[in-house]
Design an enzyme around this catalytic site. Structure first.
Site, PDB file in Angstrom:
ATOM      1  N   CYS A   2       0.836  -1.196   0.000  1.00  0.00           N
ATOM      2  CA  CYS A   2       0.000   0.000   0.000  1.00  0.00           C
ATOM      3  C   CYS A   2       0.874   1.249   0.000  1.00  0.00           C
ATOM      4  O   CYS A   2       2.063   1.179   0.245  1.00  0.00           O
ATOM      5  CB  CYS A   2      -0.869   0.013   1.240  1.00  0.00           C
ATOM      6  SG  CYS A   2      -1.629  -1.553   1.620  1.00  0.00           S
ATOM      7  N   ARG A  27       2.150   0.672  -6.319  1.00  0.00           N
ATOM      8  CA  ARG A  27       2.379  -0.194  -5.161  1.00  0.00           C
ATOM      9  C   ARG A  27       1.113  -0.884  -4.686  1.00  0.00           C
ATOM     10  O   ARG A  27       1.177  -1.888  -3.973  1.00  0.00           O
ATOM     11  CB  ARG A  27       2.932   0.633  -4.023  1.00  0.00           C
ATOM     12  CG  ARG A  27       4.298   1.093  -4.368  1.00  0.00           C
ATOM     13  CD  ARG A  27       4.903   1.836  -3.257  1.00  0.00           C
ATOM     14  NE  ARG A  27       6.316   1.899  -3.510  1.00  0.00           N
ATOM     15  CZ  ARG A  27       7.230   1.462  -2.686  1.00  0.00           C
ATOM     16  NH1 ARG A  27       6.896   0.934  -1.546  1.00  0.00           N
ATOM     17  NH2 ARG A  27       8.499   1.550  -2.993  1.00  0.00           N
ATOM     18  N   TRP A  75      -3.481  -2.253  -1.128  1.00  0.00           N
ATOM     19  CA  TRP A  75      -3.323  -3.598  -1.681  1.00  0.00           C
ATOM     20  C   TRP A  75      -3.857  -4.523  -0.586  1.00  0.00           C
ATOM     21  O   TRP A  75      -3.264  -4.649   0.471  1.00  0.00           O
ATOM     22  CB  TRP A  75      -1.860  -3.876  -1.986  1.00  0.00           C
ATOM     23  CG  TRP A  75      -1.616  -5.179  -2.679  1.00  0.00           C
ATOM     24  CD1 TRP A  75      -1.705  -5.426  -4.015  1.00  0.00           C
ATOM     25  CD2 TRP A  75      -1.213  -6.417  -2.069  1.00  0.00           C
ATOM     26  NE1 TRP A  75      -1.393  -6.742  -4.274  1.00  0.00           N
ATOM     27  CE2 TRP A  75      -1.088  -7.376  -3.110  1.00  0.00           C
ATOM     28  CE3 TRP A  75      -0.948  -6.818  -0.761  1.00  0.00           C
ATOM     29  CZ2 TRP A  75      -0.708  -8.686  -2.873  1.00  0.00           C
ATOM     30  CZ3 TRP A  75      -0.573  -8.144  -0.523  1.00  0.00           C
ATOM     31  CH2 TRP A  75      -0.463  -9.052  -1.580  1.00  0.00           C
ATOM     32  N   ASN A 100       0.015   0.740   6.429  1.00  0.00           N
ATOM     33  CA  ASN A 100       0.618  -0.298   5.579  1.00  0.00           C
ATOM     34  C   ASN A 100       1.101  -1.404   6.499  1.00  0.00           C
ATOM     35  O   ASN A 100       1.706  -1.108   7.531  1.00  0.00           O
ATOM     36  CB  ASN A 100       1.843   0.243   4.829  1.00  0.00           C
ATOM     37  CG  ASN A 100       1.471   1.242   3.768  1.00  0.00           C
ATOM     38  OD1 ASN A 100       0.299   1.456   3.491  1.00  0.00           O
ATOM     39  ND2 ASN A 100       2.476   1.850   3.173  1.00  0.00           N
ATOM     40  N   GLY A 101       0.898  -2.651   6.105  1.00  0.00           N
ATOM     41  CA  GLY A 101       1.392  -3.752   6.933  1.00  0.00           C
ATOM     42  C   GLY A 101       0.241  -4.596   7.455  1.00  0.00           C
ATOM     43  O   GLY A 101      -0.891  -4.492   6.977  1.00  0.00           O
ATOM     44  N   GLU A 486      12.480 -16.817 -15.150  1.00  0.00           N
ATOM     45  CA  GLU A 486      12.115 -15.395 -15.159  1.00  0.00           C
ATOM     46  C   GLU A 486      11.161 -15.102 -16.332  1.00  0.00           C
ATOM     47  O   GLU A 486      10.206 -14.341 -16.186  1.00  0.00           O
ATOM     48  CB  GLU A 486      13.394 -14.544 -15.223  1.00  0.00           C
ATOM     49  CG  GLU A 486      13.205 -13.052 -15.327  1.00  0.00           C
ATOM     50  CD  GLU A 486      12.367 -12.415 -14.220  1.00  0.00           C
ATOM     51  OE1 GLU A 486      12.094 -13.064 -13.207  1.00  0.00           O
ATOM     52  OE2 GLU A 486      11.951 -11.264 -14.403  1.00  0.00           O
ATOM     53  N   LYS A 490       7.410 -13.589 -15.866  1.00  0.00           N
ATOM     54  CA  LYS A 490       6.949 -12.369 -16.545  1.00  0.00           C
ATOM     55  C   LYS A 490       5.633 -12.634 -17.263  1.00  0.00           C
ATOM     56  O   LYS A 490       4.702 -11.845 -17.183  1.00  0.00           O
ATOM     57  CB  LYS A 490       7.963 -11.866 -17.584  1.00  0.00           C
ATOM     58  CG  LYS A 490       9.197 -11.190 -17.082  1.00  0.00           C
ATOM     59  CD  LYS A 490       8.989  -9.779 -16.621  1.00  0.00           C
ATOM     60  CE  LYS A 490       8.693  -9.731 -15.156  1.00  0.00           C
ATOM     61  NZ  LYS A 490       9.736  -9.919 -14.217  1.00  0.00           N
ATOM     62  N   GLU A 493       2.773 -13.041 -14.767  1.00  0.00           N
ATOM     63  CA  GLU A 493       2.468 -11.805 -14.035  1.00  0.00           C
ATOM     64  C   GLU A 493       1.603 -10.856 -14.842  1.00  0.00           C
ATOM     65  O   GLU A 493       0.665 -10.274 -14.315  1.00  0.00           O
ATOM     66  CB  GLU A 493       3.773 -11.059 -13.698  1.00  0.00           C
ATOM     67  CG  GLU A 493       4.497 -11.558 -12.485  1.00  0.00           C
ATOM     68  CD  GLU A 493       5.790 -10.796 -12.244  1.00  0.00           C
ATOM     69  OE1 GLU A 493       6.072 -10.489 -11.087  1.00  0.00           O
ATOM     70  OE2 GLU A 493       6.546 -10.513 -13.200  1.00  0.00           O
ATOM     71  N   HIS A 509      10.658 -36.046 -17.548  1.00  0.00           N
ATOM     72  CA  HIS A 509      10.244 -36.583 -16.246  1.00  0.00           C
ATOM     73  C   HIS A 509       8.891 -36.022 -15.810  1.00  0.00           C
ATOM     74  O   HIS A 509       8.607 -35.972 -14.616  1.00  0.00           O
ATOM     75  CB  HIS A 509      11.317 -36.283 -15.194  1.00  0.00           C
ATOM     76  CG  HIS A 509      12.624 -36.944 -15.498  1.00  0.00           C
ATOM     77  ND1 HIS A 509      12.788 -38.304 -15.506  1.00  0.00           N
ATOM     78  CD2 HIS A 509      13.822 -36.418 -15.856  1.00  0.00           C
ATOM     79  CE1 HIS A 509      14.038 -38.597 -15.835  1.00  0.00           C
ATOM     80  NE2 HIS A 509      14.684 -37.467 -16.062  1.00  0.00           N
ATOM     81  N   LYS A 608       4.104  -4.011  -6.195  1.00  0.00           N
ATOM     82  CA  LYS A 608       5.500  -3.796  -6.565  1.00  0.00           C
ATOM     83  C   LYS A 608       6.444  -4.188  -5.445  1.00  0.00           C
ATOM     84  O   LYS A 608       7.475  -4.799  -5.667  1.00  0.00           O
ATOM     85  CB  LYS A 608       5.686  -2.313  -6.914  1.00  0.00           C
ATOM     86  CG  LYS A 608       7.096  -1.933  -7.317  1.00  0.00           C
ATOM     87  CD  LYS A 608       7.432  -2.495  -8.669  1.00  0.00           C
ATOM     88  CE  LYS A 608       8.862  -2.312  -9.049  1.00  0.00           C
ATOM     89  NZ  LYS A 608       9.242  -3.262 -10.117  1.00  0.00           N
TER      90      LYS A 608
HETATM   91  C1  G6P Z   1       7.112  -8.433  -5.821  1.00  0.00           C
HETATM   92  C2  G6P Z   1       7.261  -7.781  -7.188  1.00  0.00           C
HETATM   93  C3  G6P Z   1       8.336  -8.503  -7.990  1.00  0.00           C
HETATM   94  C4  G6P Z   1       9.638  -8.550  -7.218  1.00  0.00           C
HETATM   95  C5  G6P Z   1       9.454  -9.152  -5.827  1.00  0.00           C
HETATM   96  C6  G6P Z   1      10.695  -8.953  -4.962  1.00  0.00           C
HETATM   97  O1  G6P Z   1       6.593  -9.707  -5.967  1.00  0.00           O
HETATM   98  O2  G6P Z   1       6.031  -7.811  -7.870  1.00  0.00           O
HETATM   99  O3  G6P Z   1       8.540  -7.837  -9.219  1.00  0.00           O
HETATM  100  O4  G6P Z   1      10.578  -9.303  -7.922  1.00  0.00           O
HETATM  101  O5  G6P Z   1       8.379  -8.495  -5.146  1.00  0.00           O
HETATM  102  O6  G6P Z   1      10.876  -7.583  -4.736  1.00  0.00           O
HETATM  103  P1  G6P Z   1      12.253  -6.918  -4.399  1.00  0.00           P
HETATM  104  O7  G6P Z   1      11.932  -5.446  -4.266  1.00  0.00           O
HETATM  105  O8  G6P Z   1      12.703  -7.514  -3.088  1.00  0.00           O
HETATM  106  O9  G6P Z   1      13.202  -7.213  -5.493  1.00  0.00           O
END
Ligand code: G6P
Length: 613
Positions: A2, A27, A75, A100-101, A486, A490, A493, A509, A608
């Site tokens: 948030c 965020r 969030w 937040n939290g 990765e 992507k 996501e 396997h 984020k």
């Molecule tokens: C969230 C974001 C990702 C990121 C991950 C770790 O899941 O959506 O894009 O890789 O957090 O975040 P950091 O800031 O620790 O790299």
């Protein structure tokens, strides 16, 4: 997670709060709200489900005016995203809180407060804070004293801000596990969960430390530390980086950030190479002495940053001869870890505020017979992770706004390659010639990345094949396996297509059972010693009618054929191939998402920076 914004000024602050929320929206974007004390001394609020634009529109129709206010973009953790659960939460019509939290003991507090007669109007954990504070305020009569009495009863993580109609000259803030920064103005002051929200109004910031409580007035600031002692925290002047937080000519932040990669990789190398060597001092003055003692490396991270760590494991073992373990932070933090002697603890994080990664670092520091030292590879100089680690390497990627990480990942990889070469150099495990060769390749890397970005149109065309698909497999071998992971992350996501990554040798396997004409198989295939084995794996896919998309070195000998589409990549040193091969996979998921019409920069359900567990 948030976002929080607050302001106390001599002018109407609604536009400042709304602009701050817009800058933080990446965020959290389930719902948003503001609360202000208006000229008649009454506390008013406006909340909307959905994006900040909805809130802005509502405020356009029914404006709020005030000189003291707090705002929030959410969030959801406790309670569904809806207006009733949106912050700010009120108590007695005279107290407002944004948070937040997560408050872990919210159930017990709720029962206690209900017994005292408080009526809850939301399903959130946050609402207990404001009622508890109201209860304390009634007996103590002063907001600052009431917050100080409330904080010890809250268990969990919080960054919170409070205003009251009874004392409309101040914002109260408290931080434990979730960052807060105070923006200093001339006769006005501000608060936010990220300085990005306040750059429109100031460039001077005071960062709260863990356990701090702050009383912010128009012309005064007081801070008390975790022990209740009044403290002075240094003000930091922020200098705007090259990239402002706007999209420029690009349709999405993600696309802009993908295209920034040659420039930010160049910047991540600046001042860190001398002639044909890596400058070990880039990691700090004590780095050489520490690296000389390192016998093992433990890497901990989450999400995309974890994938960067997975790549680094191949590099550290192969190039520097150092055993390396990599683990997701949420697992590491709760595991009874046996620490090998002389292990360097490395955390990787774009934000430096990811709750699990921070907790893992804190646990690591507390371990008896523990780690040799801690290194943070991070993009945010002022983050908790940087402040709490012994050594730091900043990735210099600039602000990353797209929720799906792109330039942060490639610059993390650059940082991890510098780490590998530094340890190898200090310990003499890496020959001068190999180091010189890799340094020369690193210098050429921005150019190679630019060449791969020039394939954008070709990849856009390719993305059409994915729009109707429901599943995709990504394959790689060696250090390209994490690149495949990765790529799959992507795609899921931002396009919401289910994607999984496998080391190509594992295909037979299990996942081969899924392969048919409806399951595209994306493969990254640089020209290395595993190439022939990879080709055999791909034959297994073709034999089952699977459609192959192969990103391959021009010299690897892959040819287009029925069911096989080859995308030729610039030739690159095998060690740096993971950085280069990431680019087309980013572009692919971007274009698939655009074609499917998803919200590329703010994908559903994601955030984020995940500052809660
Ligand atoms: C969230 C974001 C990702 C990121 C991950 C770790 O899941 O959506 O894009 O890789 O957090 O975040 P950091 O800031 O620790 O790299």
């Amino acid at each position: 997670m948030c976002g929080i914004v607050g302001a106390v000024a001599e002018r109407n602050i609604t536009p400042i709060l709304v602009e701050g929320l817009k800058r933080l929206e990446y965020r959290g974007y389930d719902s948003a709200g503001v609360a202000l004390v208006e000229a008649d001394g009454r506390l008013q609020r406006c909340r909307r489900n959905g994006k900040v634009a909805e809130l802005e529109q509502a405020l356009g129709q029914a404006p709020l005016n005030g000189r003291l206010g707090i705002a929030h973009t959410r969030w959801a953790t406790h309670g569904a995203p809806c207006e009733r659960n949106a912050h700010p939460h009120f108590s007695g019509g005279e107290l407002a809180v944004v948070h937040n939290g997560i408050i872990e003991n919210h159930e017990a507090l709720r029962t206690r407060l209900q017994a005292l007669g408080y009526v809850f109007t939301s399903d959130t954990d946050t609402e207990v804070i404001v009622h508890l504070l109201h209860h304390k305020l009634d007996s103590l009569g002063d907001l600052t004293a009431a917050l100080k009495a409330t904080i010890p009863e809250l268990h969990g993580a919080y960054g919170l801000a409070v205003i009251s109609a009874r004392q409309p000259d101040r914002i109260l803030a408290a931080r434990s596990g979730s960052p807060l920064v105070i923006g200093l103005g001339m006769g006005e002051n501000f608060l936010a969960s990220d300085q990005l929200a306040l750059r429109q109004v100031t460039d001077r910031f005071v960062y709260l430390e863990e356990g701090d409580i702050a009383e912010i007035r128009r012309d005064a600031l007081q801070i008390w530390d975790v022990n209740g002692a009044e403290v002075q925290r240094e003000a930091v002047q922020y200098h705007e980086g090259a990239e402002a937080a706007d999209k420029g000519e690009y349709r999405h932040f993600m696309l802009k950030e993908i295209h920034e990669q040659p420039a930010v990789v160049q910047r991540a190398l600046e001042g860190r190479l001398r002639d044909d060597q890596v400058l070990v001092e880039a990691f700090g003055p004590q780095a050489a002495a520490l690296f000389a003692k390192v016998r093992n490396v433990q890497i901990v991270a989450c999400g995309t940053s974890y994938h960067a760590g997975m790549v680094a494991r191949y590099w550290l073992e192969e190039l520097a001869g150092i055993p390396c373990q990599v683990e997701v932070a949420s697992e590491f933090r709760y595991r009874k870890v046996v620490v090998q002697p002389d292990t360097l603890f490395v955390s990787i994080s774009q934000s430096g505020e990811t709750a699990d990664t921070l907790a893992a670092l804190r646990n690591a520091k507390l371990m008896q017979r523990g780690y040799l030292g801690s290194l943070a590879i991070c993009n945010v100089a002022t983050s908790s992770l940087v402040r709490e680690s012994d050594l730091t390497l900043l990735t210099q990627a600039g602000p990353e706004i797209g929720v799906a990480s792109t330039k942060a990942f490639t610059t993390q990889l650059v940082g991890l390659m510098l780490l590998t070469l530094s340890i190898g150099q200090v310990q003499g495990n890496l020959g001068r010639a190999s180091e010189a060769e890799l340094v020369a390749e690193l210098r050429r890397l921005p150019m190679r990345l630019a060449e791969s970005l020039a394939m954008d149109r070709e990849i856009e065309k390719l993305s059409e094949r994915f729009t109707e698909k429901h599943h995709t497999l990504f394959l790689g071998r060696g250090a390209q396996y994490p690149v495949a992971m990765e790529g799959a992350l992507k795609l899921k996501e931002i396009s919401y297509i289910h994607a999984e990554a496998y080391p190509a040798g594992e295909l037979k396997h299990g996942p081969l059972a899924l392969v048919d004409g409806d399951m595209p198989v994306v493969t990254v295939a640089p020209n290395n010693e595993l190439l022939e084995k990879l080709k055999s794996n791909l034959q297994e896919v073709r034999a089952r009618g699977g459609e192959l998309i192969v990103f391959a070195d021009r010299e690897a000998g892959f040819e287009n054929g029925e069911g096989t589409q080859v995308v030729n990549m610039p030739h690159i040193h095998d060690a740096l191939a993971p950085i280069l091969y990431t680019i087309p996979l980013q572009l692919l998921s971007y274009h698939v998402a655009v074609l499917r019409g998803t919200d590329v920069d703010q994908p559903r359900n994601l955030a984020k920076s995940v500052t809660v567990e």
